[in-house]
Enzyme design. Structure first.
Site, PDB file in Angstrom:
ATOM      1  N   ARG A 198     -18.212  12.595   1.006  1.00 56.46           N
ATOM      2  CA  ARG A 198     -18.732  11.642   0.028  1.00 56.46           C
ATOM      3  C   ARG A 198     -19.768  12.332  -0.846  1.00 56.46           C
ATOM      4  O   ARG A 198     -20.740  12.888  -0.353  1.00 56.46           O
ATOM      5  CB  ARG A 198     -19.355  10.440   0.758  1.00 56.46           C
ATOM      6  CG  ARG A 198     -19.078   9.134   0.058  1.00 56.46           C
ATOM      7  CD  ARG A 198     -19.659   7.969   0.808  1.00 56.46           C
ATOM      8  NE  ARG A 198     -20.920   7.555   0.230  1.00 56.46           N
ATOM      9  CZ  ARG A 198     -21.528   6.425   0.548  1.00 56.46           C
ATOM     10  NH1 ARG A 198     -20.992   5.618   1.427  1.00 56.46           N
ATOM     11  NH2 ARG A 198     -22.670   6.107  -0.007  1.00 56.46           N
ATOM     12  N   LYS A 204     -24.329  -0.512   7.858  1.00 58.00           N
ATOM     13  CA  LYS A 204     -23.903  -1.828   7.367  1.00 58.00           C
ATOM     14  C   LYS A 204     -22.392  -1.912   7.237  1.00 58.00           C
ATOM     15  O   LYS A 204     -21.787  -2.903   7.628  1.00 58.00           O
ATOM     16  CB  LYS A 204     -24.529  -2.135   5.990  1.00 58.00           C
ATOM     17  CG  LYS A 204     -26.037  -2.078   5.950  1.00 58.00           C
ATOM     18  CD  LYS A 204     -26.568  -2.487   4.586  1.00 58.00           C
ATOM     19  CE  LYS A 204     -26.201  -1.533   3.465  1.00 58.00           C
ATOM     20  NZ  LYS A 204     -26.879  -0.220   3.520  1.00 58.00           N
ATOM     21  N   ARG A 229     -22.184  12.222   7.773  1.00 59.99           N
ATOM     22  CA  ARG A 229     -21.115  11.514   7.054  1.00 59.99           C
ATOM     23  C   ARG A 229     -20.638  12.344   5.864  1.00 59.99           C
ATOM     24  O   ARG A 229     -19.437  12.430   5.596  1.00 59.99           O
ATOM     25  CB  ARG A 229     -21.629  10.138   6.577  1.00 59.99           C
ATOM     26  CG  ARG A 229     -20.572   9.298   5.869  1.00 59.99           C
ATOM     27  CD  ARG A 229     -21.059   7.892   5.567  1.00 59.99           C
ATOM     28  NE  ARG A 229     -22.116   7.877   4.579  1.00 59.99           N
ATOM     29  CZ  ARG A 229     -22.798   6.782   4.217  1.00 59.99           C
ATOM     30  NH1 ARG A 229     -22.518   5.626   4.777  1.00 59.99           N
ATOM     31  NH2 ARG A 229     -23.732   6.844   3.313  1.00 59.99           N
ATOM     32  N   ARG A 262     -32.039   7.831  -3.059  1.00 63.55           N
ATOM     33  CA  ARG A 262     -31.553   6.546  -2.518  1.00 63.55           C
ATOM     34  C   ARG A 262     -32.605   5.865  -1.649  1.00 63.55           C
ATOM     35  O   ARG A 262     -32.739   4.645  -1.676  1.00 63.55           O
ATOM     36  CB  ARG A 262     -30.242   6.756  -1.759  1.00 63.55           C
ATOM     37  CG  ARG A 262     -29.048   6.895  -2.718  1.00 63.55           C
ATOM     38  CD  ARG A 262     -27.932   7.730  -2.160  1.00 63.55           C
ATOM     39  NE  ARG A 262     -27.254   7.115  -1.028  1.00 63.55           N
ATOM     40  CZ  ARG A 262     -26.472   7.792  -0.183  1.00 63.55           C
ATOM     41  NH1 ARG A 262     -26.281   9.086  -0.347  1.00 63.55           N
ATOM     42  NH2 ARG A 262     -25.885   7.163   0.798  1.00 63.55           N
ATOM     43  N   ARG A 286     -28.967  -5.759  -4.237  1.00 61.88           N
ATOM     44  CA  ARG A 286     -29.839  -4.597  -4.038  1.00 61.88           C
ATOM     45  C   ARG A 286     -31.080  -4.681  -4.901  1.00 61.88           C
ATOM     46  O   ARG A 286     -31.959  -3.828  -4.788  1.00 61.88           O
ATOM     47  CB  ARG A 286     -29.072  -3.332  -4.426  1.00 61.88           C
ATOM     48  CG  ARG A 286     -28.533  -2.510  -3.285  1.00 61.88           C
ATOM     49  CD  ARG A 286     -27.797  -1.317  -3.888  1.00 61.88           C
ATOM     50  NE  ARG A 286     -27.676  -0.209  -2.987  1.00 61.88           N
ATOM     51  CZ  ARG A 286     -26.636  -0.022  -2.178  1.00 61.88           C
ATOM     52  NH1 ARG A 286     -25.671  -0.902  -2.104  1.00 61.88           N
ATOM     53  NH2 ARG A 286     -26.591   1.062  -1.437  1.00 61.88           N
TER      54      ARG A 286
HETATM   55  P1  ADP Z   1     -25.325   3.520   0.832  1.00 64.78           P
HETATM   56  O1  ADP Z   1     -25.888   2.189   1.189  1.00 64.78           O
HETATM   57  O2  ADP Z   1     -25.037   4.367   2.032  1.00 64.78           O
HETATM   58  O3  ADP Z   1     -26.134   4.237  -0.191  1.00 64.78           O
HETATM   59  P2  ADP Z   1     -23.118   2.267  -0.674  1.00 64.78           P
HETATM   60  O4  ADP Z   1     -21.688   2.624  -0.534  1.00 64.78           O
HETATM   61  O5  ADP Z   1     -23.529   0.888  -0.317  1.00 64.78           O
HETATM   62  O6  ADP Z   1     -23.892   3.357   0.190  1.00 64.78           O
HETATM   63  O7  ADP Z   1     -23.589   2.522  -2.181  1.00 64.78           O
HETATM   64  C1  ADP Z   1     -23.363   3.753  -2.823  1.00 64.78           C
HETATM   65  C2  ADP Z   1     -23.896   3.718  -4.275  1.00 64.78           C
HETATM   66  O8  ADP Z   1     -23.200   2.706  -5.034  1.00 64.78           O
HETATM   67  C3  ADP Z   1     -25.366   3.364  -4.451  1.00 64.78           C
HETATM   68  O9  ADP Z   1     -26.221   4.483  -4.255  1.00 64.78           O
HETATM   69  C4  ADP Z   1     -25.371   2.853  -5.898  1.00 64.78           C
HETATM   70  O10 ADP Z   1     -25.319   3.906  -6.830  1.00 64.78           O
HETATM   71  C5  ADP Z   1     -24.055   2.099  -6.010  1.00 64.78           C
HETATM   72  N1  ADP Z   1     -24.192   0.658  -5.665  1.00 64.78           N
HETATM   73  C6  ADP Z   1     -23.655   0.028  -4.593  1.00 64.78           C
HETATM   74  N2  ADP Z   1     -23.989  -1.274  -4.577  1.00 64.78           N
HETATM   75  C7  ADP Z   1     -24.792  -1.479  -5.665  1.00 64.78           C
HETATM   76  C8  ADP Z   1     -25.478  -2.591  -6.191  1.00 64.78           C
HETATM   77  N3  ADP Z   1     -25.441  -3.781  -5.580  1.00 64.78           N
HETATM   78  N4  ADP Z   1     -26.217  -2.429  -7.322  1.00 64.78           N
HETATM   79  C9  ADP Z   1     -26.268  -1.254  -7.939  1.00 64.78           C
HETATM   80  N5  ADP Z   1     -25.650  -0.143  -7.496  1.00 64.78           N
HETATM   81  C10 ADP Z   1     -24.907  -0.244  -6.373  1.00 64.78           C
END
Ligand code: ADP
Length: 187
Positions: free
Chosen positions: A133, A15, A127, A144, A90
């Site tokens: 990360r 994404k 990654r 996740r 989310r």
């Molecule tokens: P990925 O989709 O690869 O897990 P992201 O960078 O989108 O990576 O998100 C990393 C982390 O940030 C998530 O696992 C969560 O802990 C937090 N996070 C991101 N966006 C949200 C959201 N909309 N609501 C709650 N937590 C979030």
């Protein structure tokens, strides 16, 4: 009126890569809640201190905190031509928080990224090796995926009922996937 475009999909679906390309090409703001939260963690803000362990464990940051962060972000000037939401909403409460903004920030399109789980695990571990990360580890990935299935996947039905969903086959060349998304912005 500033249209919102939601990029929805499991961790590792690509994404962020596509959001950056589309935002650049079409002059939209790229809003990644994950990036924003990681910035809070690295600059040690109050929100960052709350978010740090949740991020590392692969759990979600509480809705009210993420919603507040997102709403503040939408007020920034660069969103006036529209935005790509990468990683938000989310959860159902997060999706509902956008409904009240419908006049100013209507959800125009939702892209659901589809990638099989074996490929996702491969991408995320790679990654993690390349970027360091801290949540790209085997334990966190498992959490996740579970969180995605339980909290986020129901949003596909939520937006399907509103006829906003475009399913994207997100396995293949970055450029091909980009073309399959960008055509919706040219309609
Ligand atoms: P990925 O989709 O690869 O897990 P992201 O960078 O989108 O990576 O998100 C990393 C982390 O940030 C998530 O696992 C969560 O802990 C937090 N996070 C991101 N966006 C949200 C959201 N909309 N609501 C709650 N937590 C979030």
């Amino acid at each position: 009126m500033s249209e919102l475009n939601i990029f929805l999909g499991p961790p590792g679906a690509g994404k962020g890569t596509q959001a950056l390309k589309i935002a650049t090409e079409f002059g939209l703001a790229h809003i990644s809640t994950g990036d924003m939260l990681r910035e809070h963690v690295s600059s040690g803000t109050e929100l960052g201190n709350i978010a740090k362990s949740l991020l590392d464990e692969g759990k979600l940051v509480p809705d009210e905190l993420v919603i507040k962060m997102l709403l503040e972000r939408l007020n920034i000037e660069d969103c006036k031509n529209g935005a790509i939401l990468d990683g938000f909403p989310r959860t159902l409460p997060q999706a509902k928080s956008l409904e009240s903004l419908d006049k100013e920030f209507p959800v125009a399109r939702v892209f659901v990224f589809e990638v099989n789980e074996d490929e996702l695990v491969k991408r995320i571990l790679l990654r993690g090796e390349m970027t360091g990360r801290s949540d790209d580890t085997k334990d966190s990935i498992k959490v996740r995926f579970e969180v995605y299935k339980q909290d986020t996947q129901p949003l596909v039905d939520f937006y399907n009922e509103k006829n906003l969903v475009n399913v994207i086959d997100a396995v293949g060349e970055v450029e091909d996937i980009y073309n399959s998304i960008s055509r919706y912005f040219k309609l």
